[in-house]
Design a protein around this motif. Structure first.
Motif, PDB file in Angstrom:
ATOM      1  N   ALA A  60       0.930  -1.182  -0.029  1.00 19.51           N
ATOM      2  CA  ALA A  60      -0.081   0.156  -0.073  1.00 19.51           C
ATOM      3  C   ALA A  60       0.811   1.260   0.004  1.00 19.51           C
ATOM      4  N   PRO A  61       0.627   2.113  -0.948  1.00 19.22           N
ATOM      5  CA  PRO A  61       1.418   3.485  -0.934  1.00 19.22           C
ATOM      6  C   PRO A  61       1.424   4.173   0.463  1.00 19.22           C
ATOM      7  N   VAL A  62       2.055   5.082   0.554  1.00 17.31           N
ATOM      8  CA  VAL A  62       1.956   5.921   1.780  1.00 17.31           C
ATOM      9  C   VAL A  62       1.525   7.250   1.447  1.00 17.31           C
ATOM     10  N   ALA A  63       0.579   7.794   2.203  1.00 16.45           N
ATOM     11  CA  ALA A  63      -0.193   9.145   1.687  1.00 16.45           C
ATOM     12  C   ALA A  63       0.889  10.277   2.327  1.00 16.45           C
ATOM     13  N   LEU A  64       0.807  11.501   1.436  1.00 21.36           N
ATOM     14  CA  LEU A  64       1.795  12.606   1.512  1.00 21.36           C
ATOM     15  C   LEU A  64       1.059  13.333   2.685  1.00 21.36           C
ATOM     16  N   TYR A  65       1.868  13.899   3.701  1.00 16.85           N
ATOM     17  CA  TYR A  65       1.456  14.954   4.677  1.00 16.85           C
ATOM     18  C   TYR A  65       1.277  16.454   4.242  1.00 16.85           C
ATOM     19  N   LYS A  66       0.166  16.798   3.881  1.00 15.97           N
ATOM     20  CA  LYS A  66      -0.041  18.104   3.217  1.00 15.97           C
ATOM     21  C   LYS A  66      -0.709  19.306   4.187  1.00 15.97           C
ATOM     22  N   ASP A  67      -0.604  19.171   5.238  1.00 13.00           N
ATOM     23  CA  ASP A  67      -1.141  19.947   6.017  1.00 13.00           C
ATOM     24  C   ASP A  67      -0.205  21.421   6.322  1.00 13.00           C
ATOM     25  N   GLY A  68       1.253  20.971   6.013  1.00 19.85           N
ATOM     26  CA  GLY A  68       2.044  22.379   6.259  1.00 19.85           C
ATOM     27  C   GLY A  68       2.374  22.600   7.768  1.00 19.85           C
ATOM     28  N   LYS A  69       1.795  21.676   8.783  1.00 21.81           N
ATOM     29  CA  LYS A  69       1.971  21.966  10.130  1.00 21.81           C
ATOM     30  C   LYS A  69       3.133  21.172  10.832  1.00 21.81           C
ATOM     31  N   GLU A  70       4.218  21.031  10.211  1.00 21.70           N
ATOM     32  CA  GLU A  70       5.240  20.015  10.734  1.00 21.70           C
ATOM     33  C   GLU A  70       5.793  20.626  12.135  1.00 21.70           C
ATOM     34  N   PHE A  71       6.009  21.601  12.355  1.00 18.14           N
ATOM     35  CA  PHE A  71       6.750  22.295  13.417  1.00 18.14           C
ATOM     36  C   PHE A  71       6.085  21.707  14.733  1.00 18.14           C
ATOM     37  N   GLY A  72       7.176  21.201  15.378  1.00 15.23           N
ATOM     38  CA  GLY A  72       6.679  20.678  16.781  1.00 15.23           C
ATOM     39  C   GLY A  72       6.309  19.429  16.727  1.00 15.23           C
ATOM     40  N   GLU A 129      20.974  -2.869   9.199  1.00 15.82           N
ATOM     41  CA  GLU A 129      19.605  -3.195   9.522  1.00 15.82           C
ATOM     42  C   GLU A 129      18.610  -2.425   9.552  1.00 15.82           C
ATOM     43  N   LEU A 130      17.351  -2.596   9.212  1.00 14.56           N
ATOM     44  CA  LEU A 130      16.280  -1.719   9.502  1.00 14.56           C
ATOM     45  C   LEU A 130      16.105  -1.177  10.903  1.00 14.56           C
ATOM     46  N   ARG A 131      16.041   0.047  11.181  1.00 13.29           N
ATOM     47  CA  ARG A 131      15.727   0.596  12.385  1.00 13.29           C
ATOM     48  C   ARG A 131      14.610   1.973  12.065  1.00 13.29           C
ATOM     49  N   HIS A 132      14.086   2.288  13.163  1.00 11.50           N
ATOM     50  CA  HIS A 132      13.400   3.442  13.246  1.00 11.50           C
ATOM     51  C   HIS A 132      13.625   4.331  14.615  1.00 11.50           C
ATOM     52  N   ALA A 133      13.448   5.507  14.525  1.00 11.96           N
ATOM     53  CA  ALA A 133      13.710   6.282  15.444  1.00 11.96           C
ATOM     54  C   ALA A 133      12.549   7.350  15.560  1.00 11.96           C
ATOM     55  N   PHE A 134      12.853   8.394  16.607  1.00 11.56           N
ATOM     56  CA  PHE A 134      11.839   9.519  16.692  1.00 11.56           C
ATOM     57  C   PHE A 134      12.688  10.698  17.034  1.00 11.56           C
ATOM     58  N   ASN A 135      12.103  11.731  16.758  1.00 16.95           N
ATOM     59  CA  ASN A 135      12.491  13.098  16.855  1.00 16.95           C
ATOM     60  C   ASN A 135      11.562  14.329  16.695  1.00 16.95           C
ATOM     61  N   THR A 136      11.849  15.343  17.349  1.00 23.87           N
ATOM     62  CA  THR A 136      10.907  16.536  17.408  1.00 23.87           C
ATOM     63  C   THR A 136      11.392  17.500  16.327  1.00 23.87           C
ATOM     64  N   ILE A 137      10.405  17.730  15.293  1.00 24.18           N
ATOM     65  CA  ILE A 137      10.757  18.855  14.412  1.00 24.18           C
ATOM     66  C   ILE A 137      10.990  20.334  15.066  1.00 24.18           C
ATOM     67  N   ARG A 152      11.470  24.795   1.607  1.00 17.68           N
ATOM     68  CA  ARG A 152      12.005  23.322   1.153  1.00 17.68           C
ATOM     69  C   ARG A 152      12.222  22.456   2.217  1.00 17.68           C
ATOM     70  N   TRP A 153      12.395  22.864   3.587  1.00 18.12           N
ATOM     71  CA  TRP A 153      13.142  22.040   4.482  1.00 18.12           C
ATOM     72  C   TRP A 153      12.283  22.131   5.884  1.00 18.12           C
ATOM     73  N   LEU A 154      12.477  20.757   6.349  1.00 19.43           N
ATOM     74  CA  LEU A 154      12.146  20.430   7.844  1.00 19.43           C
ATOM     75  C   LEU A 154      13.233  19.902   8.474  1.00 19.43           C
ATOM     76  N   CYS A 155      13.560  20.265   9.785  1.00 18.50           N
ATOM     77  CA  CYS A 155      14.805  20.082  10.451  1.00 18.50           C
ATOM     78  C   CYS A 155      14.501  19.595  11.950  1.00 18.50           C
ATOM     79  N   TYR A 156      15.400  18.924  12.484  1.00 16.60           N
ATOM     80  CA  TYR A 156      15.484  18.461  13.959  1.00 16.60           C
ATOM     81  C   TYR A 156      16.757  18.279  14.462  1.00 16.60           C
ATOM     82  N   VAL A 157      16.906  18.214  15.576  1.00 17.16           N
ATOM     83  CA  VAL A 157      18.060  18.136  16.364  1.00 17.16           C
ATOM     84  C   VAL A 157      18.106  16.756  16.997  1.00 17.16           C
TER      85      VAL A 157
END
Length: 279
Positions: free
Chosen positions: A135-147, A174-182, A188-193
């Motif tokens: 199944a394809p993944v839907a795009l996030y289109k709201d533009g409210k990524e911050f935080g 190996e395949l991994r996942h992780a989490f971070n706060t935007i 053009r960009w969204l970033c996290y520390v």
């Protein structure tokens, strides 16, 4: 003097920049996930990723596309798929060779950062046949990524925030996942520390070399939505000696809400969607 460094394996052997770098105080097993957890992840040849967003279309960071050869096959859900064509965003910029040589000679990569920050590092890959088993993944289109809390997924280089990772690879692990706060999202960009404990999230992490083009996911109405693509990161220090993946480094990702019109235009084939650099 501290210099801001872009380390996306741009100055060495790899063409695909910045498998996930993890907290030093959390067991690596907690970050590992089976392929079935995110089957829409695409493996580019050698290293780097993309994401299936339509039965016949994959989106990736433009710099994961081979520069001197035709892209013929990619892997989705463990199956090799034939590529019909690649459409690179017209605003994508390749790095001038003299800038790379200057950075290697002096350790100062600031102008590389300037070029990359003004580049549209995104490309679409059309497959010869639609993918029926994922199944394809839907795009996030709201533009409210911050935080928002983002999930990152990849098979690139790994290590931990105390030591970083080896910039020489290996860049497919190996395949991994992780989490971070935007922490920022604009244009053009969204970033996290990559925060150091105790400020870090329980499974905080950051992209590693070989994770480029991989997903930055945000929960939207209980479903994962694709908000960004791993692209490049800031590392402090000398370009030839600094170690990527340490705490405090900033990862910047292609912000897909900015490219919604271009993506929709290419996939739909609307005449107003002008493209170039088509391979």
């Amino acid at each position: 003097m501290t210099r801001t460094l872009l380390l996306a394996a741009l100055l060495t052997v790899s063409s695909a920049a910045s498998g996930i770098v993890i907290r030093h105080d959390v067991d690596d097993a907690k970050y590992r996930i089976p392929a079935s957890e995110f089957p829409a992840l695409v493996d580019m040849p050698g290293e780097g990723h993309g994401v299936l967003i339509d039965p016949q279309w994959v989106i990736t960071a433009a710099h994961t596309i081979p520069a001197h050869s035709k892209l013929e096959q990619i892997v989705v859900n463990g199956v090799s798929r034939s590529v019909e064509r690649v459409v690179t965003h017209p605003g994508y910029k390749t790095l001038p060779h003299e800038l790379i040589e200057q950075a290697k000679a002096t350790g100062d990569a600031m102008l590389i950062v300037v070029v990359l920050a003004t580049s549209d590092d995104v490309a679409l890959i059309k497959l010869k046949q639609p993918v029926a088993d994922v199944a394809p993944v839907a795009l996030y289109k709201d533009g409210k990524e911050f935080g928002q809390i983002a999930e990152i997924v990849g098979k690139g280089a790994t290590g931990n925030g105390a030591l970083g990772h080896d910039p020489a690879g290996p860049n497919r692990t190996e395949l991994r996942h992780a989490f971070n706060t935007i922490t920022s999202a604009h244009d053009r960009w969204l970033c996290y520390v990559f925060d150091e404990p105790p400020a870090a999230l329980p499974l905080e992490g950051v992209l590693g070399n070989g994770d480029s083009g991989g997903p930055v996911l945000i929960q939207n109405e209980g479903q994962r939505a694709l908000a960004g693509l791993a692209s490049w990161k800031f590392v402090h220090g000398h370009v030839m000696t600094a170690r990527p993946g340490r705490y405090g480094q900033i990862s910047c990702n292609v912000r897909l809400s900015h490219y919604r019109e271009w993506i929709d235009g290419v996939i739909s084939g609307r005449p107003q969607a002008v493209v170039r650099n088509e391979r």
